[in-house]
Design an enzyme around this catalytic site. Structure first.
Site, PDB file in Angstrom:
ATOM      1  CD  GLU A 112     -43.804 -21.725 -47.854  1.00  0.00           C
ATOM      2  OE1 GLU A 112     -43.308 -20.665 -47.474  1.00  0.00           O
ATOM      3  OE2 GLU A 112     -43.568 -22.238 -48.961  1.00  0.00           O
ATOM      4  CB  THR A 132     -42.883 -13.104 -38.955  1.00  0.00           C
ATOM      5  OG1 THR A 132     -43.555 -14.322 -39.234  1.00  0.00           O
ATOM      6  CG2 THR A 132     -41.956 -13.286 -37.792  1.00  0.00           C
ATOM      7  CB  CYS A 146     -40.393 -18.602 -41.815  1.00  0.00           C
ATOM      8  SG  CYS A 146     -41.921 -17.949 -42.494  1.00  0.00           S
TER       9      CYS A 146
HETATM   10  C1  UDX Z   1     -45.347 -13.154 -45.361  1.00  0.00           C
HETATM   11  C2  UDX Z   1     -44.079 -12.779 -44.645  1.00  0.00           C
HETATM   12  O1  UDX Z   1     -43.005 -12.928 -45.580  1.00  0.00           O
HETATM   13  C3  UDX Z   1     -43.857 -13.707 -43.483  1.00  0.00           C
HETATM   14  O2  UDX Z   1     -42.731 -13.268 -42.726  1.00  0.00           O
HETATM   15  C4  UDX Z   1     -45.034 -13.626 -42.594  1.00  0.00           C
HETATM   16  O3  UDX Z   1     -44.899 -14.563 -41.542  1.00  0.00           O
HETATM   17  C5  UDX Z   1     -46.322 -13.877 -43.356  1.00  0.00           C
HETATM   18  O4  UDX Z   1     -46.432 -13.051 -44.518  1.00  0.00           O
HETATM   19  P1  UDX Z   1     -45.612 -14.934 -47.203  1.00  0.00           P
HETATM   20  O5  UDX Z   1     -47.087 -15.017 -47.287  1.00  0.00           O
HETATM   21  O6  UDX Z   1     -44.773 -16.095 -47.545  1.00  0.00           O
HETATM   22  O7  UDX Z   1     -45.189 -14.508 -45.766  1.00  0.00           O
HETATM   23  O8  UDX Z   1     -45.160 -13.671 -48.094  1.00  0.00           O
HETATM   24  P2  UDX Z   1     -45.388 -13.563 -49.656  1.00  0.00           P
HETATM   25  O9  UDX Z   1     -45.637 -14.891 -50.250  1.00  0.00           O
HETATM   26  O10 UDX Z   1     -44.288 -12.685 -50.116  1.00  0.00           O
HETATM   27  O11 UDX Z   1     -46.794 -12.770 -49.741  1.00  0.00           O
HETATM   28  C6  UDX Z   1     -46.879 -11.426 -49.428  1.00  0.00           C
HETATM   29  C7  UDX Z   1     -47.988 -10.856 -50.348  1.00  0.00           C
HETATM   30  O12 UDX Z   1     -48.258  -9.502 -49.982  1.00  0.00           O
HETATM   31  C8  UDX Z   1     -47.560 -10.839 -51.823  1.00  0.00           C
HETATM   32  O13 UDX Z   1     -48.563 -11.449 -52.584  1.00  0.00           O
HETATM   33  C9  UDX Z   1     -47.473  -9.336 -52.165  1.00  0.00           C
HETATM   34  O14 UDX Z   1     -47.874  -9.047 -53.484  1.00  0.00           O
HETATM   35  C10 UDX Z   1     -48.458  -8.754 -51.157  1.00  0.00           C
HETATM   36  N1  UDX Z   1     -48.223  -7.342 -50.833  1.00  0.00           N
HETATM   37  C11 UDX Z   1     -46.980  -6.900 -50.550  1.00  0.00           C
HETATM   38  C12 UDX Z   1     -49.332  -6.486 -50.796  1.00  0.00           C
HETATM   39  O15 UDX Z   1     -50.441  -6.901 -51.063  1.00  0.00           O
HETATM   40  N2  UDX Z   1     -49.133  -5.178 -50.448  1.00  0.00           N
HETATM   41  C13 UDX Z   1     -47.908  -4.682 -50.168  1.00  0.00           C
HETATM   42  O16 UDX Z   1     -47.779  -3.490 -49.866  1.00  0.00           O
HETATM   43  C14 UDX Z   1     -46.792  -5.570 -50.222  1.00  0.00           C
HETATM   44  C1  UDX Z   2     -41.686 -22.798 -40.560  1.00  0.00           C
HETATM   45  C2  UDX Z   2     -42.302 -23.105 -39.205  1.00  0.00           C
HETATM   46  O1  UDX Z   2     -42.368 -24.516 -39.023  1.00  0.00           O
HETATM   47  C3  UDX Z   2     -43.706 -22.519 -39.121  1.00  0.00           C
HETATM   48  O2  UDX Z   2     -44.236 -22.730 -37.834  1.00  0.00           O
HETATM   49  C4  UDX Z   2     -43.615 -21.024 -39.405  1.00  0.00           C
HETATM   50  O3  UDX Z   2     -44.905 -20.435 -39.370  1.00  0.00           O
HETATM   51  C5  UDX Z   2     -43.008 -20.771 -40.749  1.00  0.00           C
HETATM   52  O4  UDX Z   2     -41.715 -21.380 -40.815  1.00  0.00           O
HETATM   53  P1  UDX Z   2     -41.795 -23.722 -43.000  1.00  0.00           P
HETATM   54  O5  UDX Z   2     -40.557 -22.899 -43.131  1.00  0.00           O
HETATM   55  O6  UDX Z   2     -42.887 -23.529 -43.990  1.00  0.00           O
HETATM   56  O7  UDX Z   2     -42.459 -23.455 -41.530  1.00  0.00           O
HETATM   57  O8  UDX Z   2     -41.406 -25.269 -43.063  1.00  0.00           O
HETATM   58  P2  UDX Z   2     -40.799 -26.295 -41.991  1.00  0.00           P
HETATM   59  O9  UDX Z   2     -41.493 -27.566 -42.171  1.00  0.00           O
HETATM   60  O10 UDX Z   2     -40.744 -25.683 -40.657  1.00  0.00           O
HETATM   61  O11 UDX Z   2     -39.288 -26.503 -42.535  1.00  0.00           O
HETATM   62  C6  UDX Z   2     -38.402 -25.409 -42.465  1.00  0.00           C
HETATM   63  C7  UDX Z   2     -37.046 -25.894 -42.957  1.00  0.00           C
HETATM   64  O12 UDX Z   2     -36.481 -26.814 -42.023  1.00  0.00           O
HETATM   65  C8  UDX Z   2     -37.105 -26.635 -44.300  1.00  0.00           C
HETATM   66  O13 UDX Z   2     -35.968 -26.277 -45.062  1.00  0.00           O
HETATM   67  C9  UDX Z   2     -37.040 -28.103 -43.898  1.00  0.00           C
HETATM   68  O14 UDX Z   2     -36.463 -28.913 -44.910  1.00  0.00           O
HETATM   69  C10 UDX Z   2     -36.152 -28.034 -42.670  1.00  0.00           C
HETATM   70  N1  UDX Z   2     -36.372 -29.124 -41.714  1.00  0.00           N
HETATM   71  C11 UDX Z   2     -37.553 -29.198 -41.036  1.00  0.00           C
HETATM   72  C12 UDX Z   2     -35.343 -30.026 -41.490  1.00  0.00           C
HETATM   73  O15 UDX Z   2     -34.272 -29.944 -42.122  1.00  0.00           O
HETATM   74  N2  UDX Z   2     -35.528 -31.015 -40.575  1.00  0.00           N
HETATM   75  C13 UDX Z   2     -36.695 -31.145 -39.875  1.00  0.00           C
HETATM   76  O16 UDX Z   2     -36.808 -32.069 -39.075  1.00  0.00           O
HETATM   77  C14 UDX Z   2     -37.736 -30.214 -40.124  1.00  0.00           C
END
Ligand code: UDX
Ligand code: UDX
Length: 431
Positions: free
Chosen positions: A155, A122, A263
């Site tokens: 997730e 994102t 997110c």
């Molecule tokens: C990430 C972003 O946080 C989220 O906003 C976006 O939508 C999708 O990518 P996420 O996969 O949850 O989401 O991030 P994270 O679990 O922190 O994974 C990022 C990975 O990138 C880590 O494994 C980190 O080690 C790696 N990384 C980071 C690299 O390989 N190179 C870099 O320079 C920095």
């Molecule tokens: C979210 C978006 O759904 C996904 O599209 C985006 O790519 C990443 O962010 P995620 O954060 O993994 O996904 O989980 P999600 O199921 O969306 O829940 C987000 C938060 O909202 C959690 O803390 C969950 O407990 C809360 N939630 C969700 C509520 O409290 N009520 C609901 O009805 C749904």
């Protein structure tokens, strides 16, 4: 196709393994050498249902590889997905793009043939323009295109969300990358899930606007739940009645402890910051952020009321501590605010989480228990913090083995009527 995933986190690892499942050759890269070495040994760095089996199957068939040699992985690939973290800068509330920029610089030095460079992380609106500048569009003309393909993976449901998306959004003004991406996604574009081609900046904003709206929907129902608690109305009735209106829809209307995760908290703040840059005031998203950040105070007030303000030395059990069920992710989880408060009040906290112990809690008054049974026994208060299936049909009396105890169900998993009938001291959200 030959794909390179840069950043093997929650998004990169799921996307990479799913693309390999579709028959593509994928190399997942990460700077974290331990993560890559573990993946090559079949050890998973994250908890995501179904991921381990998916990775092992495709790894065995040689379609999915893990490497920390980013340069050669880029050179071998035609499509490069940027999935590195975009953490929020706490002071400026801006998405920190240092990892994205770092990756763009590395790609610039490895453009041995035409490549599609995809931002899946994102990223704020206009980031694609910035990446183009870094790779120096003039010097490397026609050797690359930068496009946006935001992820909508939840997730705990990420694999399903990948294979059965409501829509695949592709942001580019060029024809060539759009054709390539349409072919890549063809196996999962069914009548139901739309392939939506738009401009790069629109795709970047669609991601933020979608998360901003979902966060708004959740916060809205949480505030209506506060009203229900004061007016003896059941929030589930309201959510059902509202959700039957197709314009509203019944999803994301579950009242709870407030949204967490990597997110919604980050993306809502980054959206407001982006809007400020364009001199636009997103007053609704701002109030959503404020409302959600202070939601834990409501929960703490409820806990104090349930325990008649007597918390010292009380045994409190958390069933689940992550930000939602189906994940091991603690980022912005409500428990990270509630548990420290309870510890400060002299409580003894025990928790069980199906995704295992958490390193976030370093205090000898917080203890991880390996089962629901061990966590519940002797508790004065049980807090149902996440909605794992294994928490949905518990026999509390047998588990707690105490005459007097209370239950605070933050996910409304149980029926107040049934709990009353079994003369349990049961409290929940918005009811
Ligand atoms: C990430 C972003 O946080 C989220 O906003 C976006 O939508 C999708 O990518 P996420 O996969 O949850 O989401 O991030 P994270 O679990 O922190 O994974 C990022 C990975 O990138 C880590 O494994 C980190 O080690 C790696 N990384 C980071 C690299 O390989 N190179 C870099 O320079 C920095
Ligand atoms: C979210 C978006 O759904 C996904 O599209 C985006 O790519 C990443 O962010 P995620 O954060 O993994 O996904 O989980 P999600 O199921 O969306 O829940 C987000 C938060 O909202 C959690 O803390 C969950 O407990 C809360 N939630 C969700 C509520 O409290 N009520 C609901 O009805 C749904």
């Amino acid at each position: 196709m030959k794909i390179c995933i840069i950043g093997s986190g929650y998004v990169g690892l799921v996307s990479g393994s799913c693309f390999s499942e579709l028959g593509n050759n994928v190399i997942c890269v990460d700077v974290n050498k331990e993560k890559i070495n573990n993946l090559n040994k079949g050890l998973m760095p994250i908890y995501e249902p179904g991921l381990e089996e998916l990775i092992k199957r495709n790894y065995k068939q040689g379609r999915l590889k893990f490497s920390f040699d980013i340069s050669s992985s880029i050179k071998k690939s035609d499509i490069i997905f940027i999935c590195v973290g975009t953490p929020i800068n706490k002071k400026t509330n801006q998405a920190n793009l240092r990892y994205v920029n770092n990756v763009a610089n590395i790609i610039k030095n490895n453009l041995n043939k035409y490549k599609v460079i995809v931002t899946k992380s994102t990223v704020p609106v206009t980031t694609g323009d910035k990446i183009e500048k870094i790779i120096n569009i003039k010097k490397n003309k026609n050797k690359f295109d930068v496009i946006s393909n935001p992820e909508f993976l939840r997730e705990g449901e990420a694999i399903r969300d990948f294979f059965y998306p409501d829509r695949v959004v592709i942001g580019t003004n060029s024809k060539k990358p759009n054709t390539i991406m349409k072919n890549l996604y063809l196996p999962i574009i069914k009548k139901k899930s739309r392939y939506f081609h738009t401009s790069r900046k629109s795709a970047e904003l669609i991601k933020y606007a979608s998360n901003g709206f979902l966060a708004t929907k959740i916060t809205f129902i949480n505030e209506i739940a506060n009203l229900c608690e004061k007016s003896n109305i059941d929030i589930k009735e309201i959510a059902t009645g509202m959700g039957l209106d197709e314009r509203i829809g019944d999803r994301f209307l579950r009242a709870g402890p407030g949204y967490g995760g990597s997110c919604f908290p980050k993306d809502t703040k980054a959206l407001v910051t982006t809007a400020n840059k364009f001199k636009t005031n997103l007053s609704i998203v701002k109030s959503v952020i404020k409302s959600n950040e202070s939601r834990y105070k409501f929960l703490i007030a409820r806990i104090n009321k349930i325990m008649s303000n007597k918390l010292n030395n009380k045994k409190i059990c958390f069933l689940g501590v992550t930000f939602k069920a189906g994940t091991d992710d603690m980022r912005e989880s409500p428990s990270l605010k509630i548990i420290p408060y309870l510890i400060r009040k002299g409580c003894k906290v025990r928790y069980y989480d199906p995704s295992g112990p958490k390193s976030n809690f370093k205090n000898n008054n917080i203890k991880y228990c390996p089962s629901t049974k061990d966590a519940c026994v002797g508790a004065d208060l049980l807090i149902v913090h996440t909605e794992w299936n294994e928490f949905k049909q518990l026999n509390f009396k047998t588990l707690v083995k105490k005459k007097i105890f209370s239950i605070f169900d933050l996910r409304n998993l149980y029926s107040p009527l049934k709990m009353k009938k079994s003369s349990l001291n049961y409290f929940s959200i918005g009811r």
